[in-house]
Design a protein around this motif. Sequence first.
Motif, PDB file in Angstrom:
ATOM      1  N   SER B  55       0.913  -0.794  -0.330  1.00 42.16           N
ATOM      2  CA  SER B  55       0.194  -0.049  -0.259  1.00 42.16           C
ATOM      3  C   SER B  55       0.314   1.834   0.200  1.00 42.16           C
ATOM      4  O   SER B  55       0.699   2.414  -0.169  1.00 42.16           O
ATOM      5  N   ASP B 171      -6.012  -0.896  -4.988  1.00 42.37           N
ATOM      6  CA  ASP B 171      -5.121  -1.931  -3.880  1.00 42.37           C
ATOM      7  C   ASP B 171      -5.813  -2.729  -2.985  1.00 42.37           C
ATOM      8  O   ASP B 171      -7.144  -2.071  -1.688  1.00 42.37           O
ATOM      9  N   GLU B 172      -5.634  -3.862  -3.013  1.00 39.56           N
ATOM     10  CA  GLU B 172      -6.514  -5.619  -2.378  1.00 39.56           C
ATOM     11  C   GLU B 172      -8.147  -4.929  -2.925  1.00 39.56           C
ATOM     12  O   GLU B 172      -8.944  -4.814  -2.073  1.00 39.56           O
TER      13      GLU B 172
HETATM   14 MG   LIG Z   1      -2.209  -2.451   2.347  1.00 38.55          MG
END
Ligand SMILES: [Mg+2]
Lengths: 787, 241
Positions: B55, B171-172
């Motif tokens: 991240s 992000d994810e």
């Molecule tokens: Mg992360």
Amino acid sequence: MTALDKKLLRDLWDIRSQALAIALVIASGVATSVMSLTALDSLRVSRDTYYRENRFPDVFASLQRAPSSVARRLAEIPGVDHVEARVVSPAKIELSGYEEPIIAALVSVPVDRLPGVDRLFIRRGRPVDVGRLDQIVVSDAFAGIHGLSPGDRLGIIVNGRRRMLTISGVGASPEHIYQIAPGSVFPDFEAFAIVWMARETLAAALDLEGSFNDVALAVRPGASVAEILAQVDEILAPYGGLGAYDRGNQLSHRYLSEELRQLRQMATMFPAIFLAVATFLLNVVANRLVGTQKEQIAVLKAFGYSTGAIGWHYLKIVLAIAVLGILAGTALGAQLGKELGELYMRFYKLPYLVLVISGPMVLTAGGLSALAVALGTAMAVRRAALMAPAEAMRPEPPARYRTTVLERLGFGAWLSPASRMIARDLERRPAKTALSIVGVALAGGILMMGTIFDDSFAALVEIEFRLAQRDDIAVTFVEPRGIEVLSELRHLPGVLRVEPLRAVPVRLRAGHRSYRTQLEGVNPAAELRRLLDHRHRPLDPPATGVMLDDFLGGYLGVRPGDTITVEELTGRRRTRTVAVAALVRRYLGVGAYMEISALNRHLGEGIVFSGAALAVDAREKDAVYAALRSRPGVAGVVVRDAAVARVRETMGNNMIVFAIFASLFAATIAFGVVYNYARISLAERSRELASLRVLGFTRREISAILLGELGVVVLAAIPLALVIGRALCAVMMVGLQTDIVRIPVVVDRDSYAYATAIILASTALSALVARRRLHELDLIGVLKTRE
Amino acid sequence: MPVTLHPSVAVFRIAGLTKRYDMGEVVVYALRGIDLEVFEGEIVVLLGPSGSGKSTLLNIVGGLDTPTSGAVWYRDWELTRAGDSELTEYRRRHVGFVFQFYNLIPSLTARENVAIVTEIADAPMAAEDALELVGLKDRLDHFPSQLSGGQQQRVAIARAVAKRPAVLLCDEPTGALDSATGIVVLEALAKVNRELGTATIIITHNADIAAMADRVVLLSDGIIHEIRRNETKKAARDLHW
Ligand SMILES: [Mg+2]
Ligand SMILES: Nc1ncnc2c1ncn2[C@@H]1O[C@H](COP(=O)(O)OP(=O)(O)O)[C@@H](O)[C@H]1O
């Protein structure tokens, strides 16, 4: 509409109840301001219009008597535009079917021309006709209260002779906007009239044909009033001139100006306090909004919204609330202002009210409010806008809690888990807790400003009429009388005690300040008319020197031990320097006092009295009253009970109206503060509380946690509110001091109880609303999203 | 719209990137020297365990965060030297974000959530078209609270791509979804990549997702361990975990 604006509207809708509460607070502030300013401007413009159209004079002077030729000399003074020589006299009025004594001020008017100054405003009927010397014009307030109309006849006793005169008109004059009988403090429209009559008639009645005893002058713009005053004094001195004075010392003008000054005070003080509270509230709400929208702000930034755009977005939310409050406040304020102006008109006899709602003034009030609000939220908005996106998206770290002072001191074992949560939460954010306490306390303080008048007036009446002026009946004589008059009075059946009174008009000077008032004699060991010291204890008059009430002392800037010049305005008209012996406390009117025999010595006219104060057997009061009235040498009879009633009535008409508005607004504020606090706590803790519910806490238990916190804040705020309230009241009363009245700051238990009760009621109401929301807490929703 | 891709042209060049967090007594290195290039039109999957710095890397590349040292170029512009307003401009024109927790604005409908981005973009597609791209044509006027997690994430993708960004940073994106829903979301991402040619970086800790990438970057402890090229990339619908 942009998507961001839609968000704005929906966010506003989400916080609508809070927004409404805040808008109400702002509206209260703006309404008070607009109300006072509207009343103020309307009264001022009405007065100025009236002054201009009806030629309010610039310079005034009374004298014994002077031939008409002297008036021509006055007209020659450089800068004098017009001179109106007049004949004036006190008189008594007889009205069939009305038993009380009526005092009249007779003023002559020319019948063959329009006077150059002080023109009558004829409301009904006509002015006095040429050739109809038996006609009079009476003041409209008096005519109104007695139902008199043109064509009615009045008996007027002047110079000991009674004449029947016919009312030709009902009118008013700019010299008598504030109408009070000589020696009174408050208007009594029932018992005091102004009567205008033909100059010839009045002069004949007073044996003043070809002469005058009063004069009013119009001054050219730019001329020096001070120089004119000096020259008028010089010219009139040989004719018993009583000292010329300008508008600033003209009774009606002065009282009205003072009243307008008070109004201005109100117009700035209340709104300032209200806005401070509103600003505080908005700050709290804006901060909270930013707190809960951290992630949304981060997303907006991530997608390229600029810092400025985001700041503006949040500012708009806040401004929307402010604008709502400002608009509502302006509308309400203008309406109330008109009513307040009309109310004042009934007290001050302005013939008409020019309603002035000044655009710049409203804009200023609105702009200031908006500015205050913007400043109040600036920090929060800045915080929102500057937040680094990555930081904002990161989940808030778990708040750092620690054990509280209470627990560290070993009381922990006594605290339930719920109370521990409350205590830790309050202690974790001391600034927020302190601000909330202060907010509630301020609201409570304002509440007290609304209720203090009641207690303070009661105290004023108690002090003035039970401790200082304790006589049942006071008489004033037409002329000063010798000592024999006292035994005469004492022999009236029912009279228990007689104390002589002596009063002369004087001008007091200290440095460059001067003040016209009465110098009154005070009896040693007086029972009926006493002076009081600062702790309201009777004060024996010192054998020499003059005593001033502390308002006058302050006005002249003197203290005991200083000296002042006393200029007699009647009799031998000497000017002497006298030491100030003491300051005394008075709440009504303004005066200077001297031990009565010292005063008589000072005046050098022998032992004479201008009136007497009587204690009367309650059963004989009416009889004594009737007996006094019928005496020719008696100019006025004042019954204390009536005087007390008049004070109450007058006060009731004036500041109490204001006080009622203030209490209403203050109650709104109290509710606004407490309600917002409850809603914010709820929003901040809803996740935590929902989690507790998931863990098996009951609704009762989580309500206890939320409302417990509210309760602690409110309970801490109440004592502070009472202290703040007392201080605000003291500040307000200082601002409201005038020649007419100084209100003592007396806050009794009722006021405290009332403020406490309103705060508690607001709390209960807010708690109810918050509880309902607690019951609707969305447990699944909380768990679905991340912390 | 025809897309001309230059798979040899780097969209991002990252050199010697480090990120350090000073937390009082402890110092945490989230990134310890990253060198990487990302090319036009490719899908890069960043794979690594939780806490490995994925991240952090993505946030710096997206202009949401600043590194402790090192540099990042977007084409030939060095964004690590840019100020706040330039970064804002950069995000507004060139970057689309998709987050694990969707981060939709709860008070706006699906269409409005997309509109909030298209309104400030230069040549956006219509919000409706963007939503159609992710298969949500029939959910235009639903509020986030009326949508399932997968639907919310697809709204977030529509929002990210509606301005036709050069790069899409995710992000994810499937981290909060079950596998079936996650696959629908990944299909949407693949479709966007195919049809718009958007270079896409997808963060995940799920190794199975790597199969849909052109290249896979393996990150652990703030360091790149390996960069692997997939000779045949799988369609998203053929993934399973
Ligand atoms: Mg992360
Ligand atoms: N604001 C921060 N303060 C301190 N450490 C942080 C912060 N943000 C991230 N970290 C640390 O940096 C490392 C990498 O974090 P992150 O990039 O979020 O990892 P990933 O996304 O791969 O799970 C972790 O060890 C994390 O604890």
